[in-house]
Design a protein around this motif. Structure first.
Motif, PDB file in Angstrom:
ATOM      1  N   ILE A  94      40.439  59.079  -3.699  1.00 17.96           N
ATOM      2  CA  ILE A  94      39.016  59.838  -3.292  1.00 17.96           C
ATOM      3  C   ILE A  94      38.836  59.156  -1.781  1.00 17.96           C
ATOM      4  N   TYR A  95      38.625  57.876  -2.025  1.00 18.06           N
ATOM      5  CA  TYR A  95      37.879  57.135  -0.767  1.00 18.06           C
ATOM      6  C   TYR A  95      39.083  57.138   0.293  1.00 18.06           C
ATOM      7  N   VAL A  96      40.333  57.033   0.221  1.00 19.28           N
ATOM      8  CA  VAL A  96      41.221  57.232   1.352  1.00 19.28           C
ATOM      9  C   VAL A  96      41.088  58.390   1.865  1.00 19.28           C
ATOM     10  N   LYS A  97      41.111  59.505   1.393  1.00 23.15           N
ATOM     11  CA  LYS A  97      41.084  60.817   1.109  1.00 23.15           C
ATOM     12  C   LYS A  97      39.838  61.300   2.102  1.00 23.15           C
ATOM     13  N   THR A  98      38.567  61.061   1.419  1.00 16.84           N
ATOM     14  CA  THR A  98      37.507  61.717   1.695  1.00 16.84           C
ATOM     15  C   THR A  98      36.445  60.427   2.101  1.00 16.84           C
ATOM     16  N   HIS A  99      36.500  59.459   2.084  1.00 15.91           N
ATOM     17  CA  HIS A  99      35.712  58.258   2.466  1.00 15.91           C
ATOM     18  C   HIS A  99      34.482  58.454   1.481  1.00 15.91           C
ATOM     19  N   LYS A 100      34.269  59.060   0.295  1.00 16.12           N
ATOM     20  CA  LYS A 100      33.435  59.116  -0.507  1.00 16.12           C
ATOM     21  C   LYS A 100      33.552  58.217  -1.695  1.00 16.12           C
ATOM     22  N   GLU A 101      32.268  57.514  -1.898  1.00 18.61           N
ATOM     23  CA  GLU A 101      32.414  56.213  -2.864  1.00 18.61           C
ATOM     24  C   GLU A 101      31.447  56.901  -4.097  1.00 18.61           C
ATOM     25  N   ASN A 102      30.643  57.457  -3.974  1.00 17.35           N
ATOM     26  CA  ASN A 102      29.163  57.853  -4.858  1.00 17.35           C
ATOM     27  C   ASN A 102      29.627  59.325  -5.442  1.00 17.35           C
ATOM     28  N   ILE A 103      29.491  59.153  -6.946  1.00 17.93           N
ATOM     29  CA  ILE A 103      29.525  60.112  -7.911  1.00 17.93           C
ATOM     30  C   ILE A 103      28.932  61.564  -7.533  1.00 17.93           C
ATOM     31  N   SER A 104      27.565  61.125  -6.809  1.00 22.73           N
ATOM     32  CA  SER A 104      27.068  62.527  -6.559  1.00 22.73           C
ATOM     33  C   SER A 104      27.729  63.208  -5.414  1.00 22.73           C
ATOM     34  N   GLU A 105      28.653  62.616  -4.620  1.00 18.50           N
ATOM     35  CA  GLU A 105      29.376  63.358  -3.647  1.00 18.50           C
ATOM     36  C   GLU A 105      30.638  64.105  -4.137  1.00 18.50           C
ATOM     37  N   LEU A 106      30.955  63.964  -5.333  1.00 14.56           N
ATOM     38  CA  LEU A 106      32.430  64.328  -5.662  1.00 14.56           C
ATOM     39  C   LEU A 106      32.186  65.804  -6.050  1.00 14.56           C
ATOM     40  N   ASP A 107      31.248  66.544  -6.172  1.00 20.34           N
ATOM     41  CA  ASP A 107      31.078  67.704  -6.599  1.00 20.34           C
ATOM     42  C   ASP A 107      32.130  68.707  -5.897  1.00 20.34           C
ATOM     43  N   GLY A 108      32.951  69.480  -6.869  1.00 18.26           N
ATOM     44  CA  GLY A 108      33.916  70.268  -6.341  1.00 18.26           C
ATOM     45  C   GLY A 108      35.328  69.565  -5.809  1.00 18.26           C
ATOM     46  N   LEU A 109      35.195  68.512  -5.654  1.00 15.87           N
ATOM     47  CA  LEU A 109      36.621  67.798  -5.080  1.00 15.87           C
ATOM     48  C   LEU A 109      37.894  68.226  -6.022  1.00 15.87           C
ATOM     49  N   GLY A 110      37.399  68.443  -7.035  1.00 18.93           N
ATOM     50  CA  GLY A 110      38.554  68.583  -8.133  1.00 18.93           C
ATOM     51  C   GLY A 110      39.523  69.844  -7.770  1.00 18.93           C
ATOM     52  N   ARG A 111      38.904  70.672  -7.101  1.00 20.65           N
ATOM     53  CA  ARG A 111      39.818  71.764  -6.731  1.00 20.65           C
ATOM     54  C   ARG A 111      40.816  71.350  -5.530  1.00 20.65           C
ATOM     55  N   GLN A 112      40.184  70.386  -4.888  1.00 15.29           N
ATOM     56  CA  GLN A 112      40.816  69.900  -3.462  1.00 15.29           C
ATOM     57  C   GLN A 112      42.158  68.881  -4.072  1.00 15.29           C
ATOM     58  N   MET A 113      41.694  68.047  -5.031  1.00 13.78           N
ATOM     59  CA  MET A 113      42.555  67.015  -5.438  1.00 13.78           C
ATOM     60  C   MET A 113      42.952  67.332  -6.703  1.00 13.78           C
TER      61      MET A 113
END
Lengths: 124, 496, 497
Positions: free
Chosen positions: C356-375
């Motif tokens: 997740i970090y390499v792809k989106t540079h996101k580390e926090n859980i609150s930012e992960l909404d909806g990412l499941g569809r992308q990955m």
């Protein structure tokens, strides 16, 4: 008590000399005075060693009259070993003195003074 | 020739001092090879001696064929047979190492440097090989005088530091000489073996007690045992790199050797441990030395100065091992003579190499050095880990035996001190390592490409001894079991 | 018990050491060659380790003595079932971690990659040494090597935060090392020997006060790396390290080494009999249970994904220690097996965090909404592993928790059954929202709804570990009789009872 001091006066002198030398080495601020103190200290040790060998009425440890067993009377000779040791020690002490003076010359060239506290100040 | 090995150990470097002087005055460049030849021959002689001792026991060598106790006798048992190769090996390493640093730091004094260097080594070897108390004094002074002269050659503060060392050293030597005088007055002998035989009857005598005290103080000064270490940090900081690399590993170790010799061979262990509380006092002083050295090292900003305080702390380890007065403690101390010699050799050579290439040695200025001199810094890390006591480096194993000895002696405070000092050393060294290897920044790192890796690596004559010392630190640890079972367990004085 | 002299454990340790040297001499200039060494060494190491499995399954012990270190103690490798179990786990996971690391550091264009791979290889050597160590001293030697080799990895980013994290790591682990060293030397001075023995070797040596003291400091010492509370503080801080390092720390090497050390102490130094006699086992179990619950609660409060995973690790490690300290056959089996199953599951979770970090540079859980569809692959793997950690069948976490639960009943300590249940509930509470939000919640900022995964070098390893977790859950013996190793180890330990 007084007797003790009188009869072993050479040892007392050795102690007094040693203390003087020791004081000069530690307490004096001038480097040359420290070296002088060092020499006094070393001389005191020489005195101590020689004192341990001394004997009232003792003679040189050289076989002079005749030969054979009767010629060697250990009791009448002064023990030569401490003297020999001190000859070596004197050589050591002279070398130490030489090195010390050489160092002091170096120090003087660098700081232009021989006072310890001034050198420490300049060193900062 | 083989039978003459014990005396050749000392005679070869002594003779070559004059050879080096004569040839050196004719042609400067000849000194270096002559010194290397002399030390290699001497090293071979020490190995030969060690071999003889291992195969056929203690060697008694009578100088001029005079019988002891009248003549001077060289006695080589397992203890000094073990210390001798350490000394000459370290000396060779430093000699190889010295080429470049002497050319840079002491270009006009090369000849004198090498002559005194040989005299210095002669002194160390002589102290170790002799079996005569007064002869030991003479060699002690040869070593010390050479040391004063070598240190004086150093940078700005050196002469004054050297003078202080001279004053302290002379006091130490004089105290030692007084001790010899008292023992001689009481027994009429200067031969160590003879003294060991004569002394037990006189253990009640005050003369002996005074003599013993003089020995202890004198040796404490010579080996820089806290609180008589004050001369050391200045002297070793300002000394030329090669000189501190020679003196730091050896002077203190030789002092420790003499300490073991005097309090456990000349005097019997039960005198030093039971009749007098000397060993216990030694332990407490040593514990103070360990903590004080490490604490003072923490306060330093100059890497070399930090190392000198670590050396003070290492002397504490040696003294603690001696003072614990049991088999394991003493094994630790004797093993530490070897291990610490290698550790200090590596560390001081690395600092010298840093100064040679880099000029400065302030801890804060060392950044990027791991890129410039990767191998040198790798050895620094290895040596640092060894001082901290991380296995499998050799420092761990001496610490192992020291702690074991402290547990055997129920000296819980000493156990705590040994353990705490590991932590202190860890703080000390990781601070430096962090400074060298890591670069604090806020975000992405930009690789510094204008710096060619290894471009400023130490010159080969420096790098080779440094690498050998590093390899020694790594391999001695694993081999320590072997070293102990073949040599050290026999080197422990009788009575344990 | 048959003993075979074999050089294989030494080779298993040396192969990565040699690789480390090759890596450093190959350097930055030939990156592919350098990475080739890493992969080659990991494959070689795995095959060497695997080649020893049949012997161990036959109930034999492989032994290799290198050199005597001190009278009675040698630098010695001795491969028993428990060590084998850990060895298989670490060497298998290293292959995946290596592949993943290469993807990660190249994906982020990290600095000092040579140093990174060098230390990585040293870490693995040390871990293997720990797994195969035949006595406490050998174990300690490799334990300390591991500590030092991990430090540059923790501080790898060289930011202020990373350096502080590194320092904290060192302070904790070196202090612990010193405590362990003291205890080791003390035990040596009591017994003259340090060789591990199934069922312990300290029985009848020393007074019970001394032994209690030794047990406490040894558990405290190894407990630091095992992150038992209150010695856990370094672990969340060490999360500043690159993600593969976190994965290595958590799943393969460091904390597992700590827990492995704890179990060695509990089961092979002191042993069930002695611990029953000293009445220490229950105290330790409560101590661990406390960590289980509290770390679960802590995990709930974290927003940084890696920190949440860190607390989840603390939680699971304490479960392992708890299982071992209950000292019943099934709880020990479950505890040992959980080392493995948690390894596979947690490494998946960290791989996911890294991807997740390499792809989106996101580390926090609150930012992960909806990412499941992308990955979807990444989050699918996350879901499997998270379910496993919570103990849901058919993922391998279920097997270990099942045995732990039975073990708790065997030991007649129902309390710990509840501890396990509460911890499972907490697991669900802190993992489920992540999965749910990733797949079903609409993203705060528009996210590319199309398939857009991290580099395949990262996704494939994490898929593999997730699938392995699944397979192990259905067939615990699928790989090299993995489960049997654990149960045999437990049987051997209690056979001495």
């Amino acid at each position: 008590m007084f007797d003790l001091i009188i009869s072993k006066y050479n040892y007392w002198i050795y102690i007094i000399l040693m203390m003087i030398g020791f004081y000069a080495m530690i307490g004096k601020k001038n480097l040359v005075k420290k070296i002088i103190g060092m020499n006094i200290f070393q001389t005191a040790i020489i005195l101590f060693f020689i004192s341990t060998a001394s004997k009232k009425g003792g003679t040189l440890p050289i076989i002079m009259h005749g030969h054979g067993a009767h010629a060697v009377k250990a009791a009448s000779y002064i023990n030569p070993l401490p003297h020999v040791l001190m000859l070596t020690a004197i050589v050591v002490m002279v070398s130490t003195l030489g090195v010390a003076l050489a160092i002091v010359i170096q120090i003087y060239r660098r700081y232009n003074t021989l006072e310890e506290n001034e050198i420490l100040r300049l060193n900062k | 020739m083989m039978l003459q090995a014990p005396v050749l150990i000392v005679v070869i470097p002594l003779m070559f001092t004059f050879v080096a002087l004569i040839f050196g005055l004719w042609k400067k460049g000849l000194c270096y090879p002559i010194v290397l030849i002399a030390l290699s021959l001497s090293f071979l002689a020490t190995l030969q001696t060690l071999n003889i001792v291992i195969t056929s026991g203690i060697i008694h060598y009578r100088l001029g064929n005079w019988n002891p106790p009248w003549g001077i006798e060289y006695v080589v048992d397992y203890l000094n047979a073990f210390v001798l190769p350490v000394i000459s090996f370290v000396a060779i390493m430093v000699a190889i190492y010295s080429k470049k640093s002497v050319e840079k730091e002491l270009s006009d004094k090369v000849v004198y440097f090498y002559c005194i260097f040989l005299l210095q080594v002669t002194g160390f070897l002589g102290i170790t090989v002799t079996g005569d108390m007064f002869n030991l004094y003479v060699f002690l002074e040869i070593a010390s005088l050479a040391g004063y002269a070598l240190i004086t050659m150093g940078e700005d503060g050196a002469p004054f530091a050297s003078f202080n060392y001279l004053i302290f050293g002379t006091i130490g030597a004089c105290f030692y000489l007084l001790g010899v005088g008292y023992l001689y007055a009481a027994t009429g002998s200067l031969n160590m073996a003879d003294l060991a035989r004569l002394l037990p009857d006189l253990y009640g005598s005050k003369v002996i007690l005074v003599g013993f005290s003089f020995f202890m103080v004198g040796l404490a000064i010579k080996m820089a045992l806290f609180p008589l270490h004050v001369w050391l940090p200045d002297a070793y900081t300002y000394a030329p790199s090669s000189v501190s690399a020679l003196l730091a590993p050896l002077m203190t170790k030789v002092g420790a050797y003499v300490l073991i010799r005097v309090i456990y061979t000349v005097f019997k262990p039960y005198f030093s441990i039971e009749i007098l509380p000397a060993a216990t006092i030694l332990c407490w002083i040593a514990a103070a030395a360990i903590i004080f050295g490490a604490a003072m090292a923490l306060a330093q900003t100059d890497l070399k100065r930090m190392l000198t305080y670590i050396l003070v702390s290492e002397v504490g380890y040696l003294a603690l091992g001696v003072g614990l007065g049991n088999r394991n403690g003493l094994t630790g101390a004797i093993l530490h003579i070897l291990n610490d010699a290698f550790m200090m050799l590596a560390l001081f050579m690395v600092v010298g190499a840093i100064m040679y290439r880099h000029g400065g040695r302030r801890i804060s200025e060392l950044r990027y050095l791991h890129k410039k001199m990767p191998f040198t810094m790798a050895v620094f890390v290895v040596a640092a880990l060894s001082v901290i006591g991380i296995p499998p480096t050799c420092g761990f194993f001496s610490k192992w035996y020291l702690i074991l000895g402290a547990i055997n002696a129920h000296g819980w405070i000493f156990v705590a001190v040994l353990l705490a000092s590991s932590l202190l050393n860890a703080i000390l060294f990781f601070r430096v390592i962090e400074n060298i290897y890591l670069e604090p920044h806020d975000g992405d790192i930009v690789e510094n490409h204008d710096m060619v890796a290894g471009a400023e690596e130490s010159p080969l004559t420096m790098l080779v001894p440094i690498l050998i010392a590093g390899a020694g630190i790594l391999s001695l640890g694993v081999l320590s079991g072997k070293i102990i079972s073949t040599i050290i367990q026999f080197a422990i004085p009788a009575g344990f | 018990m048959e003993t075979i002299v074999s050089i294989r454990p030494l080779l298993a340790v040396l192969v990565t050491l040699v690789a480390a040297l090759l890596i450093i001499f190959t350097g930055e200039k030939h990156r592919n060659l350098r990475e080739f060494w890493t992969i080659l060494a990991s494959l070689l190491k795995f095959s060497i380790v695997i080649s020893m499995v049949p012997f161990v399954l036959d109930g034999k012990i492989l032994k290799y003595t290198i050199i005597a270190l001190t009278p009675g103690v040698s630098l010695q490798f001795r491969v028993d079932q428990f060590g084998m179990f850990f060895g298989v786990l670490a060497s298998a996971l290293w292959i995946l971690t290596s592949v993943y690391s290469i993807g990660y550091v190249r994906g982020l264009n990290e600095h000092a990659q040579t140093r990174y791979f060098f230390n990585f290889a040293i870490c693995l050597s040390a871990t293997m040494g720990i797994a195969f160590a035949g006595n406490l001293l050998t174990l300690f030697i490799f334990y300390e090597i591991l500590t030092v080799a991990t430090y540059p990895l923790v501080a790898h980013k060289e930011t202020e935060e990373a350096i502080i994290g590194g320092r904290k790591y060192l302070v904790y682990t070196l202090t612990a090392g010193i405590v362990i060293l003291f205890a080791t030397i003390f035990i040596y001075s009591l017994t003259g020997s340090l060789d591990f023995k199934a069922g312990g070797f300290l029985l009848g040596k020393g007074s019970s006060a001394t032994l209690t003291f030794l047990f406490v400091i040894l558990i405290l010492g190894f407990g630091v790396k095992a992150a038992l509370m209150p010695m856990h503080e370094w672990l969340p801080t060490a999360m500043v390290a690159p993600t593969p390092v976190s994965a290595l720390l958590h799943a393969v090497a460091v904390v597992k080494a700590g827990v492995f050390g704890c179990l060695r102490v509990i089961l092979y130094v002191f042993g069930p009999v002695l611990l029953h006699k000293l009445d220490l086992w229950l105290i330790l179990a409560y101590f661990a249970a406390f960590t289980v619950i509290v770390s679960g609660l802590y995990a709930l409060a974290q927003d940084n994904l890696k920190r949440r995973l860190a607390f989840s690790t603390i939680n699971n490690l304490a479960i392992i220690v708890m299982g071992a300290s209950l000292l019943s056959p099934n709880s020990i089996t479950g505890g040992i097996f959980h080392i493995g199953s948690h390894g596979f599951m947690k490494i998946t979770l960290f791989f996911v965090a890294g991807a997740i970090y390499v792809k989106t540079h996101k580390e926090n859980i609150s930012e992960l909404d909806g990412l499941g569809r992308q990955m979807p692959l990444t989050f699918g793997a996350f879901a499997i592993a998270a379910m496993g950690v919570a103990g849901t069948p058919p993922v391998c976490g279920f097997i270990s928790k099942w045995y732990l639960a039975i073990g708790a009943l065997e030991a007649k300590q129902v309390v710990f059954l509840f501890v396990l249940l509460i911890s499972a509930l907490l697991d669900i509470a802190y993992f489920f929202p992540i999965i749910f939000n990733a797949f079903f919640k609409s993203p705060k900022e528009p996210v590319n709804p199309h398939f857009n995964e991290a580099p395949m070098r990262m996704v494939v390893p994490l898929m593999i570990t997730a699938i392995i977790s699944l397979i192990l859950g259905i067939f615990p013996n699928a790989f090299f009789n993995f489960f049997n190793l654990a149960s045999m180890a437990a049987g051997r330990i209690l056979g001495g009872m």
